[in-house]
Design a protein around this motif. Structure first.
Motif: not given
Length: 455
Positions: A213-216, A220-239
């Motif tokens: 959910p947005v608020d949990n 962990a909520n929806k945007y915590a997951a999306k923010a961590l995805l941003a970090r993972v993709y950056l580590q992959q150089q998937n800009y």
């Protein structure tokens, strides 16, 4: 917006304590495990216990971040930003690049993360005991988030770096697809490839994003997951993927930069900039970042990690609040960061500032302006820090801004590796000595696992 804090909970699933190292477990623990996994409350308690493991000092309670910072330094050289002055042998070995296979802290980092993996697998496999479908869906999504974060840091510390120019078939870490209940079972397994581990992490985070959910509350909520995805993709150089994820968090999460740089740290209540953080109280423990970075007066060890002039010289504006956010310990004369001066304050995991830096870097590399121009995002951070704004930016300037903004928060070695930088001529980004050894206890018990080169 109500931001997330992970409260350190007192419920810990005891039968996870030695799953990866195959240590002996007494019959009482096995009996408790069998009883626990027959009720909805038992499964809920296991998830709560997973958050508790997550917040321990050995991992996300502080020492994992310290490890990432110390690996990025070495000795007292012209390029050293921070100097290790403490007495912990394992941290000194990281600083000197002389890590040993029997390091207690490295073993603890490996074991704690696999406890998280085992606990989250247990939640997922027994989720049928939870009657409410929405609650069950959220619990599985939380488990996927925590498991993905554990695997992500395992592969970043214990494997050679991800490199977007190759297939990434280099050995990563062991993937445990199922929960372990019988500790007499032979758990021997070879490490999966780095690519396979990253694929698992991304799939888990995408599921977490879809179902959280947005608020949990404090979790962990929806945007915590999306923010961590941003970090993972950056580590992959998937800009392109990192840009999309970071922009969504900035645009839709409701998070904002704290009014001042100082406001982003040392707080024990929810703050607007936190995407994901651990909350620590006087009843539940202390902040290990304070322990290693702080003076005795604030509850630390006197300043195990000292700021050197080389770091201060990275700032172009002497009035930049980030440059001056430090103090001199009167007991030993060491210059220490002011980021960690409250031993019961939150441990920051993801701040909105990181998302702005990711968006700026990716937009610059892709020659785009999704959400904002790179210049606007960098100047937003500089304005908050009361530093002179820029009229133009370059990639080296953006990367330097990451150092100025995120120093001592656990990013240093990972940024060096993904940008193919170096600590010194002796330690390039892909050096064997910038990777943790597979712990001795694991190689003693796992008949199939391969040790890292150099150990």
């Amino acid at each position: 917006m109500k931001t997330n804090k992970l409260i350190i909970l007192t419920i810990v699933a005891a039968f996870f304590a030695s799953c990866e190292s195959q240590l002996e477990n007494d019959p009482k623990q096995r009996e408790d495990a069998a009883i626990t996994l027959t009720t909805e409350k038992g499964v809920t308690d296991v998830l709560s216990g997973t958050y508790s493991i997550f917040a321990t000092g050995d991992v996300y309670g502080g020492r994992l971040q310290v490890s990432a910072d110390l690996l990025a330094q070495t000795g007292v050289t012209a390029t050293t930003n921070f100097r290790w002055r403490g007495t912990f042998a394992t941290f000194r070995q990281m600083y000197n690049k002389s890590m040993l296979v029997d390091s207690g802290l490295i073993q603890a980092i490996w074991q704690r993360n696999y406890e998280i993996v085992n606990a989250t697998n247990t939640v997922i496999e027994n989720i049928g005991l939870v009657e409410d479908p929405e609650k069950a869906k959220t619990m599985v999504a939380e488990a996927k988030f925590l498991q993905s974060l554990a695997y992500f840091d395992l592969v970043r510390f214990f494997a050679k770096p991800y490199d977007a120019t190759i297939t990434n078939s280099q050995l990563g870490v062991v993937i445990r697809p199922k929960a372990i209940y019988d500790f007499d079972t032979d758990l021997s397994a070879e490490r999966s490839t780095v690519q396979e581990v990253y694929t698992l992490v991304i799939n888990g985070l995408n599921q977490a994003y879809a179902d959280l959910p947005v608020d949990n509350s404090f979790y962990a909520n929806k945007y915590a997951a999306k923010a961590l995805l941003a970090r993972v993709y950056l580590q992959q150089q998937n800009y392109s993927a990192a840009l999309s994820a970071a922009n969504e968090v900035i645009t839709n999460s409701g998070a904002e930069l704290s009014p001042t740089y100082k406001d982003a740290f040392n707080h024990d209540v929810n703050q607007i900039e936190d995407i994901f953080a651990i909350q620590i109280t006087k009843q539940t423990g202390d902040n290990q970042l304070v322990n290693h970075y702080g003076s005795e007066k604030v509850g630390g060890r006197g300043g195990d990690i000292e700021i050197r002039a080389n770091y201060l010289n990275k700032f172009s504006d002497p009035n930049d609040e980030r440059r001056n956010f430090n103090y001199i310990n009167p007991d030993n004369g060491r210059r220490l960061t002011s980021k960690f001066t409250n031993e019961f304050a939150d441990v920051p995991i993801i701040r909105l500032a990181e998302m702005l830096l990711i968006r700026a870097e990716c937009n610059f590399i892709l020659d785009s302006a999704v959400g904002a121009t790179p210049l606007d995002d960098i100047n937003a951070l500089r304005t908050r820090a009361k530093a002179a704004t820029f009229t133009s930016v370059t990639l080296p300037l953006i990367l330097n801004e990451r150092v100025l903004e995120l120093a001592m928060e656990g990013f240093a070695i990972h940024d060096i590796k993904r940008t193919k930088g170096s600590i010194s001529a002796a330690y390039p980004w892909n050096s064997d000595l910038l990777v943790f050894p597979i712990p001795l206890r694991e190689t003693d018990n796992n008949k199939k696992i391969t040790q890292n080169s150099g150990y």
